[in-house]
Design a protein around this motif. Structure first.
Motif, PDB file in Angstrom:
ATOM      1  N   LEU A 145     116.551 -28.190 -30.337  1.00  0.00           N
ATOM      2  CA  LEU A 145     116.367 -27.498 -30.996  1.00  0.00           C
ATOM      3  C   LEU A 145     116.443 -26.091 -30.153  1.00  0.00           C
ATOM      4  O   LEU A 145     116.728 -25.205 -30.134  1.00  0.00           O
ATOM      5  N   GLY A 146     115.277 -25.653 -30.030  1.00  0.00           N
ATOM      6  CA  GLY A 146     115.113 -24.613 -29.425  1.00  0.00           C
ATOM      7  C   GLY A 146     115.866 -24.297 -28.097  1.00  0.00           C
ATOM      8  O   GLY A 146     116.804 -23.237 -28.075  1.00  0.00           O
ATOM      9  N   ALA A 147     116.475 -24.801 -28.092  1.00  0.00           N
ATOM     10  CA  ALA A 147     117.567 -24.519 -26.197  1.00  0.00           C
ATOM     11  C   ALA A 147     118.728 -24.241 -26.769  1.00  0.00           C
ATOM     12  O   ALA A 147     119.601 -23.558 -26.982  1.00  0.00           O
ATOM     13  N   VAL A 148     119.407 -25.281 -27.952  1.00  0.00           N
ATOM     14  CA  VAL A 148     120.754 -25.378 -28.167  1.00  0.00           C
ATOM     15  C   VAL A 148     120.690 -24.276 -29.643  1.00  0.00           C
ATOM     16  O   VAL A 148     121.774 -23.355 -29.706  1.00  0.00           O
ATOM     17  N   ILE A 149     120.122 -24.448 -30.559  1.00  0.00           N
ATOM     18  CA  ILE A 149     119.781 -23.446 -31.667  1.00  0.00           C
ATOM     19  C   ILE A 149     119.219 -21.670 -31.373  1.00  0.00           C
ATOM     20  O   ILE A 149     120.609 -20.984 -31.402  1.00  0.00           O
ATOM     21  N   GLY A 150     118.546 -22.155 -30.228  1.00  0.00           N
ATOM     22  CA  GLY A 150     118.268 -20.300 -30.082  1.00  0.00           C
ATOM     23  C   GLY A 150     118.390 -20.138 -29.016  1.00  0.00           C
ATOM     24  O   GLY A 150     119.395 -18.767 -28.589  1.00  0.00           O
ATOM     25  N   GLY A 151     119.383 -20.590 -28.095  1.00  0.00           N
ATOM     26  CA  GLY A 151     119.692 -20.149 -26.858  1.00  0.00           C
ATOM     27  C   GLY A 151     121.212 -20.047 -27.205  1.00  0.00           C
ATOM     28  O   GLY A 151     121.944 -19.193 -27.113  1.00  0.00           O
ATOM     29  N   GLY A 152     122.046 -20.884 -28.227  1.00  0.00           N
ATOM     30  CA  GLY A 152     123.381 -21.016 -29.034  1.00  0.00           C
ATOM     31  C   GLY A 152     123.585 -19.523 -29.888  1.00  0.00           C
ATOM     32  O   GLY A 152     124.376 -18.867 -29.751  1.00  0.00           O
TER      33      GLY A 152
END
Length: 197
Positions: free
Chosen positions: A184-191
């Motif tokens: 969640l952090g990598a995909v949502i935050g990074g995205g």
């Protein structure tokens, strides 16, 4: 999921959980993003962002802990997070509004918007399940820093399984919850950061 009693807690896991908690990652990423955006002036904006995304939220959590509204600063019970996360979101929204009105660098505001988007998703999931914020926040921090500075920042990634191990070892999360938090952090935050910067 029940937490281990303090006497039964493995000390290395507790140290990792406490030293690498979300607040510390938030301060780390806001300062580094500020530096990337505008060097020393940017660090000032990073500090400003850190106040609303890290400092005020932890003071709010500690206030609730002292009043007995939730158990501890890690807010282990899922139902307590349904109150804590919206409180944190209020602080982030106020900080973001001030940053936009005062002309903060776009990279720093994009980072804070990405944090807010991640909180919205976490809150929605928290209604039915508990994901690990201890892994979501650093995963988002590493993803956004890698986008800003380059892929060499992915060298921080080994911290994620270490933090995840500590959360599982302390019985605060399942393996699935720490993996979900990381994704969640990598995909949502990074995205979100990639789209907004």
């Amino acid at each position: 999921m029940t937490s281990a009693t303090p006497q039964a807690e493995p000390r290395p896991a507790r140290l990792i959980t406490d030293r690498l908690e979300p607040k510390n990652w938030i301060i780390f990423v806001t300062l580094l993003m500020g530096w990337h955006a505008d060097r020393f002036a940017g660090i000032g904006w990073g500090l400003f962002a850190a106040v609303f995304t890290g400092v005020i939220p932890i003071l709010f959590i500690k206030f609730g802990e002292r009043r007995g509204y939730w158990g501890d600063r890690h807010v282990r019970r899922r139902q307590d997070r349904m109150y804590v996360i919206p409180g944190i979101m209020v602080s982030v929204v106020v900080g973001l509004a001030l940053m936009y009105s005062l002309g903060a660098p776009s990279e720093v505001t994009a980072l804070v918007v990405a944090m807010l988007v991640s909180l919205v998703v976490v809150l929605a999931i928290t209604a039915v399940w508990k994901v690990s914020l201890h892994t979501a926040v650093p995963a988002g921090a590493i993803a956004t820093l890698a986008l800003a500075y380059g892929p060499w920042l992915l060298l921080l990634s080994p911290a994620l399984p270490v933090i995840g191990w500590s959360r599982v070892k302390l019985r605060d999360h399942t393996l699935g919850q720490v993996i979900a938090g990381t994704l969640l952090g990598a995909v949502i935050g990074g995205g979100a950061f990639a789209l907004l910067r």
